[in-house]
Design a protein around this motif. Sequence first.
Motif, PDB file in Angstrom:
ATOM      1  N   UNK A 127     -14.449  18.932  41.309  1.00  0.00           N
ATOM      2  CA  UNK A 127     -13.811  20.023  42.363  1.00  0.00           C
ATOM      3  C   UNK A 127     -12.637  19.667  43.151  1.00  0.00           C
ATOM      4  N   UNK A 128     -12.617  18.351  43.681  1.00  0.00           N
ATOM      5  CA  UNK A 128     -11.601  17.993  44.393  1.00  0.00           C
ATOM      6  C   UNK A 128     -10.228  17.499  43.605  1.00  0.00           C
ATOM      7  N   UNK A 129     -10.573  17.041  42.479  1.00  0.00           N
ATOM      8  CA  UNK A 129      -9.536  16.851  41.729  1.00  0.00           C
ATOM      9  C   UNK A 129      -8.707  17.984  41.028  1.00  0.00           C
ATOM     10  N   UNK A 130      -9.207  19.244  41.274  1.00  0.00           N
ATOM     11  CA  UNK A 130      -8.692  20.301  40.423  1.00  0.00           C
ATOM     12  C   UNK A 130      -7.460  21.121  41.649  1.00  0.00           C
ATOM     13  N   UNK A 131      -7.738  21.102  42.818  1.00  0.00           N
ATOM     14  CA  UNK A 131      -6.813  22.095  43.496  1.00  0.00           C
ATOM     15  C   UNK A 131      -5.236  22.051  43.192  1.00  0.00           C
ATOM     16  N   UNK A 132      -4.681  20.679  43.751  1.00  0.00           N
ATOM     17  CA  UNK A 132      -3.190  20.515  43.799  1.00  0.00           C
ATOM     18  C   UNK A 132      -2.583  20.533  42.346  1.00  0.00           C
ATOM     19  N   UNK A 133      -3.208  19.614  41.564  1.00  0.00           N
ATOM     20  CA  UNK A 133      -2.743  19.476  40.209  1.00  0.00           C
ATOM     21  C   UNK A 133      -3.103  20.799  39.212  1.00  0.00           C
ATOM     22  N   UNK A 134      -4.028  21.449  39.566  1.00  0.00           N
ATOM     23  CA  UNK A 134      -4.417  22.561  38.747  1.00  0.00           C
ATOM     24  C   UNK A 134      -3.497  23.653  39.304  1.00  0.00           C
ATOM     25  N   UNK A 135      -3.284  23.824  40.556  1.00  0.00           N
ATOM     26  CA  UNK A 135      -2.638  25.091  41.093  1.00  0.00           C
ATOM     27  C   UNK A 135      -1.126  24.833  40.934  1.00  0.00           C
ATOM     28  N   UNK A 136      -0.504  23.475  40.820  1.00  0.00           N
ATOM     29  CA  UNK A 136       0.752  23.434  40.298  1.00  0.00           C
ATOM     30  C   UNK A 136       1.061  23.722  38.913  1.00  0.00           C
ATOM     31  N   UNK A 137       0.356  23.321  38.018  1.00  0.00           N
ATOM     32  CA  UNK A 137       0.270  23.636  36.792  1.00  0.00           C
ATOM     33  C   UNK A 137       0.383  25.093  36.476  1.00  0.00           C
ATOM     34  N   UNK A 138      -0.798  25.890  37.285  1.00  0.00           N
ATOM     35  CA  UNK A 138      -1.042  27.250  37.075  1.00  0.00           C
ATOM     36  C   UNK A 138       0.469  28.074  37.675  1.00  0.00           C
ATOM     37  N   UNK A 139       0.884  27.584  38.894  1.00  0.00           N
ATOM     38  CA  UNK A 139       2.042  28.208  39.347  1.00  0.00           C
ATOM     39  C   UNK A 139       2.987  28.199  38.468  1.00  0.00           C
ATOM     40  N   UNK A 140       3.275  26.783  37.789  1.00  0.00           N
ATOM     41  CA  UNK A 140       4.393  26.596  36.871  1.00  0.00           C
ATOM     42  C   UNK A 140       4.353  27.455  35.643  1.00  0.00           C
ATOM     43  N   UNK A 141       3.132  27.452  35.087  1.00  0.00           N
ATOM     44  CA  UNK A 141       3.078  27.861  33.444  1.00  0.00           C
ATOM     45  C   UNK A 141       2.710  29.264  33.518  1.00  0.00           C
ATOM     46  N   UNK A 142       1.919  29.669  34.377  1.00  0.00           N
ATOM     47  CA  UNK A 142       1.057  31.132  34.488  1.00  0.00           C
ATOM     48  C   UNK A 142       2.316  32.003  35.360  1.00  0.00           C
ATOM     49  N   UNK A 143       2.389  31.741  36.540  1.00  0.00           N
ATOM     50  CA  UNK A 143       3.265  32.498  37.474  1.00  0.00           C
ATOM     51  C   UNK A 143       4.862  32.487  37.398  1.00  0.00           C
ATOM     52  N   UNK A 144       5.362  31.218  37.038  1.00  0.00           N
ATOM     53  CA  UNK A 144       6.933  31.289  36.878  1.00  0.00           C
ATOM     54  C   UNK A 144       7.208  31.409  35.630  1.00  0.00           C
ATOM     55  N   UNK A 145       6.556  30.614  34.643  1.00  0.00           N
ATOM     56  CA  UNK A 145       7.070  30.565  33.219  1.00  0.00           C
ATOM     57  C   UNK A 145       6.478  31.796  32.468  1.00  0.00           C
ATOM     58  N   UNK A 146       5.440  32.387  32.675  1.00  0.00           N
ATOM     59  CA  UNK A 146       4.693  33.254  32.010  1.00  0.00           C
ATOM     60  C   UNK A 146       4.566  33.067  30.632  1.00  0.00           C
ATOM     61  N   UNK A 147       3.886  31.851  30.236  1.00  0.00           N
ATOM     62  CA  UNK A 147       3.468  31.450  29.101  1.00  0.00           C
ATOM     63  C   UNK A 147       2.505  32.704  28.618  1.00  0.00           C
ATOM     64  N   UNK A 148       2.881  32.694  27.091  1.00  0.00           N
ATOM     65  CA  UNK A 148       2.297  33.936  26.417  1.00  0.00           C
ATOM     66  C   UNK A 148       1.980  33.655  25.035  1.00  0.00           C
ATOM     67  N   UNK A 149       1.351  34.479  24.142  1.00  0.00           N
ATOM     68  CA  UNK A 149       0.879  34.294  22.882  1.00  0.00           C
ATOM     69  C   UNK A 149       2.131  33.803  22.298  1.00  0.00           C
TER      70      UNK A 149
END
Length: 313
Positions: A127-149
């Motif tokens: 649980x503690x290993x997830x926030x910064x690393x996971x959210x950095x990846x999510x903000x980059x790939x999902x929110x900013x880069x909008x990776x899709x099919x």
Amino acid sequence: MTDMRAAFYDSYGDVDVLQVGELPDPRVGPGEALVEVRAAAVNPVDWKVMAGGLDPLMEVRFPAIPGWDVAGVVRAVGPDIPEVEVGDHVLAYGRKDWVQAGTFAELVSVPVRAIAHKPAELSWEEATALPLAGQTAARTLRDRLAVTDGDVVLVHNASGGVGRMGVQLARILGARTVIGTASERHHDRLRELGATPVVYGEGLADRVREIAPGGVDVVADFVGGVYDVSQAVLTEGGRYASIAEHDVPGIEDRIVWVRPDGAQLQWLADLVADDRLEVDVVRVFEELEDAGAALRANREGHGGKVVLRVSED
């Protein structure tokens, strides 16, 4: 007011400036919850801040406690906090607007906007290993880069804590091919996570083109210093973002800085609980007095996450 035990530093410097002692318990203001820390993850930003590396960007108030990632139990709540209750098991990326009251402590106050509920399937360490690393990846790939099919995605530094999350999230979001740069000792693990690994360094663009002759649609840079090679393999109209490239003029709109976001973190935690996302914890230090050793281990950079246990159930 009582005192808690914490790892802290009174001035900038190497890990040797860190000490363990007593500091006043945190106040719990409106919009905050007091969390009894079970585990805190270590990130490169922790020792970079301690060395003064973010001084031009963020205010640091001494004595400063390192750490932004936390998993623990809610012990108190401030006014008007319906989102969590005393006794809840939570995780958070607890960065505030200044550096002072971090997570390498028995207690930390966390803005409720940053908090997610910990699924029972996650250990405290995961649980503690997830926030910064996971959210950095999510903000980059999902929110900013909008990776899709169907996207072909290149992830730089794919073996790091953020990169491993990025590889998996690119797959979850529908990428057709994920190429990850890493040293050879990490290639087997990257294959397990769904990436085609390549060695970084001279000739990288040619190695990427062998895998993706038509170029890549998306580049996620989690290391810095790779802007030119990224542009060399990116398709026309392709998307690029970086968390580390600060020396290239004109790309300010493509720099990513992760934000505390409880809803986004809950999405990630639920992915882990559903066995769709893996958290690689490579080393666990057993007590608060090990904080300096944990920071050194993270700085050595062996891939995956380093975690510091602070208290037991």
